[in-house]
Design a protein around this motif. Structure first.
Motif, short mmCIF file in Angstrom:
data_model
loop_
_atom_site.label_atom_id
_atom_site.label_comp_id
_atom_site.label_asym_id
_atom_site.label_seq_id
_atom_site.Cartn_x
_atom_site.Cartn_y
_atom_site.Cartn_z
N UNK A 1 0.83 -1.20 0.00
CA UNK A 1 0.00 0.00 0.00
C UNK A 1 0.87 1.25 0.00
N UNK A 2 2.08 1.15 -0.53
CA UNK A 2 2.99 2.28 -0.55
C UNK A 2 3.58 2.43 -1.95
N UNK A 3 3.92 3.65 -2.28
CA UNK A 3 4.45 3.94 -3.61
C UNK A 3 5.94 4.23 -3.60
N UNK A 4 6.48 4.55 -2.42
CA UNK A 4 7.88 4.99 -2.34
C UNK A 4 8.58 4.21 -1.23
N UNK A 5 9.12 3.04 -1.54
CA UNK A 5 9.73 2.22 -0.49
C UNK A 5 10.95 2.86 0.16
N UNK A 6 11.77 3.56 -0.60
CA UNK A 6 12.96 4.17 -0.01
C UNK A 6 12.58 5.29 0.95
N UNK A 7 11.55 6.06 0.58
CA UNK A 7 11.08 7.10 1.49
C UNK A 7 10.53 6.49 2.78
N UNK A 8 9.86 5.37 2.63
CA UNK A 8 9.30 4.67 3.79
C UNK A 8 10.41 4.16 4.71
N UNK A 9 11.47 3.61 4.11
CA UNK A 9 12.59 3.11 4.91
C UNK A 9 13.34 4.25 5.59
N UNK A 10 13.49 5.37 4.89
CA UNK A 10 14.14 6.52 5.51
C UNK A 10 13.32 7.03 6.69
N UNK A 11 12.00 7.07 6.52
CA UNK A 11 11.14 7.52 7.60
C UNK A 11 11.25 6.58 8.80
N UNK A 12 11.31 5.28 8.54
CA UNK A 12 11.45 4.29 9.61
C UNK A 12 12.80 4.44 10.31
N UNK A 13 13.85 4.61 9.52
CA UNK A 13 15.19 4.79 10.08
C UNK A 13 15.23 6.02 10.98
N UNK A 14 14.68 7.13 10.48
CA UNK A 14 14.69 8.35 11.26
C UNK A 14 13.88 8.18 12.55
N UNK A 15 12.74 7.54 12.45
CA UNK A 15 11.87 7.34 13.62
C UNK A 15 12.59 6.50 14.69
N UNK A 16 13.37 5.52 14.27
CA UNK A 16 14.10 4.68 15.21
C UNK A 16 15.37 5.35 15.73
N UNK A 17 16.14 5.94 14.81
CA UNK A 17 17.52 6.32 15.14
C UNK A 17 17.63 7.64 15.88
N UNK A 18 16.76 8.61 15.62
CA UNK A 18 16.89 9.87 16.34
C UNK A 18 16.76 9.68 17.86
N UNK A 19 15.73 9.01 18.35
CA UNK A 19 15.71 8.74 19.79
C UNK A 19 16.80 7.75 20.22
N UNK A 20 17.13 6.81 19.35
CA UNK A 20 18.17 5.83 19.68
C UNK A 20 19.51 6.52 19.89
N UNK A 21 19.87 7.45 19.00
CA UNK A 21 21.13 8.17 19.14
C UNK A 21 21.15 9.00 20.42
#
Length: 360
Positions: free
Chosen positions: A78-98
């Protein structure tokens, strides 16, 4: 997508339970308070040490269940932009993680003054911190900056793998994308359950954990209203066959969670039970608690080592303070860091999950 329930109290309960078990497992495994816990309640301490870590399987199955719900609620991407989705997931995880890793470095520095214990990480290097920020700490064999942080990297790998499998199925042809996506996910799940998960050399890679994650994802699809019960029975049969081939308690737990989620969704209980505010609260801050509880625990352990006594009462008080402080710190981190880091994520997610146009 608008018909999907906004809240699922059963999922909240599983997340809250898993989060607290991980916290207590680390309490039973590291530092002088672990010895104190063993003296106070030896049977419980032994159980937490041996089995508490398996709560990760709850996170894996729930993670796959929610990822399927979000990425492909009907089995088709249900998504059109997989790389954008992965970047959003990475950012959501890594900003608080860092941010949590910076906190871990600071707390370890403070704890080191009073606590000489292998639980305290060594002084961190820039390369070590960068490996964590890039979620490569396991693959580069960098020393962990905090307990359990390997899971964040695995979570991202699993989400990326599921996303790419669904994307590949969608690229292969729209007409059969849902069926092909389920086949690809199921096929890789079989490879994980019957091969990769039986070899600990793979435990830094998503392939080792994908079987449990896929049990959650395929349960979401099989338990949809209108689906035949035989698909859920097939999932359960695969799980039982994997256990017959090589009995692993972690896979047994993953299968049990998948069965619970599937039956609850079919029965309509997923959105109704157990609808308790404290459970929803603990679920909401579960990621934040997971990130910050160990640095907080190190400080409490250091204070106990420096000021403590042989009294069992003091030890029990220190453990209670450590547990409550972990939850309080998780709440503060959730409000002050995690929610701020998620700012703008809703827009990014809406763009990444935009449905395919009719001409696609």
């Amino acid at each position: 997508m608008n018909t999907l329930p906004r809240r699922m109290p059963l999922v909240d309960a599983l997340k809250a339970l898993a989060s607290q078990l991980i916290v207590l497992h680390h309490f039973s495994a590291y530092g002088p308070l672990a010895d104190a816990l063993d003296d106070l309640v030896p049977a419980l301490a032994a159980w937490l040490f041996d089995y508490g870590r398996m709560a990760v399987q709850i996170f894996l199955v729930v993670g796959g269940f929610l990822a399927a719900r979000s990425l492909a609620p009907q089995g088709q991407a249900a998504f059109a932009r997989p790389l954008a989705l992965l970047w959003q997931r990475y950012r959501r995880l890594v900003l608080p993680f860092a941010a949590a890793m910076l906190l871990a470095v600071l707390c370890a520095t403070l704890a080191r003054a009073w606590l000489d214990d292998e639980a305290v990480p060594e002084r961190a290097s820039l390369a070590q911190f960068l490996a964590h920020a890039l979620l490569l700490q396991g693959l580069t064999h960098a020393e962990a900056l905090s307990a359990g942080v390997w899971y964040v990297a695995i979570d991202f790998q699993l989400f990326a793998l599921l996303t790419l499998l669904l994307w590949a199925a969608r690229q292969a042809g729209r007409q059969h994308a849902a069926r092909l996506g389920v086949v690809l996910v199921g096929g890789l799940a079989l490879a994980s359950l019957f091969h990769f998960n039986r070899d600990a050399a793979w435990d830094d890679w998503a392939l080792y954990f994908f079987g449990s994650y896929a049990l959650g994802a395929t349960t979401w699809w099989a338990a949809q209203p209108g689906q035949r019960t035989r698909w859920m029975l097939l999932i359960w049969a695969v799980g039982l066959a994997a256990l017959a081939a090589d009995f692993r308690p972690r896979i047994a737990l993953a299968l049990a969670v998948a069965v619970l989620l599937g039956v609850a969704r079919r029965a309509g209980a997923l959105e109704r039970w157990p609808d308790l505010r404290p459970v929803a609260f603990l679920a909401r801050i579960s990621y934040a608690v997971f990130l910050v509880h160990f640095p907080v625990y190190l400080l409490v352990s250091a204070a106990f080592e420096h000021f403590g006594s042989e009294s069992s009462g003091v030890a029990a008080l220190a453990l209670a303070i450590g547990w409550c402080a972990s939850i309080a710190a998780g709440l503060a981190f959730h409000r002050g860091v995690e929610l701020r880091a998620a700012g703008g994520a809703a827009q990014a997610r809406a763009k990444a999950l935009r449905s395919w146009p009719a001409s696609a």
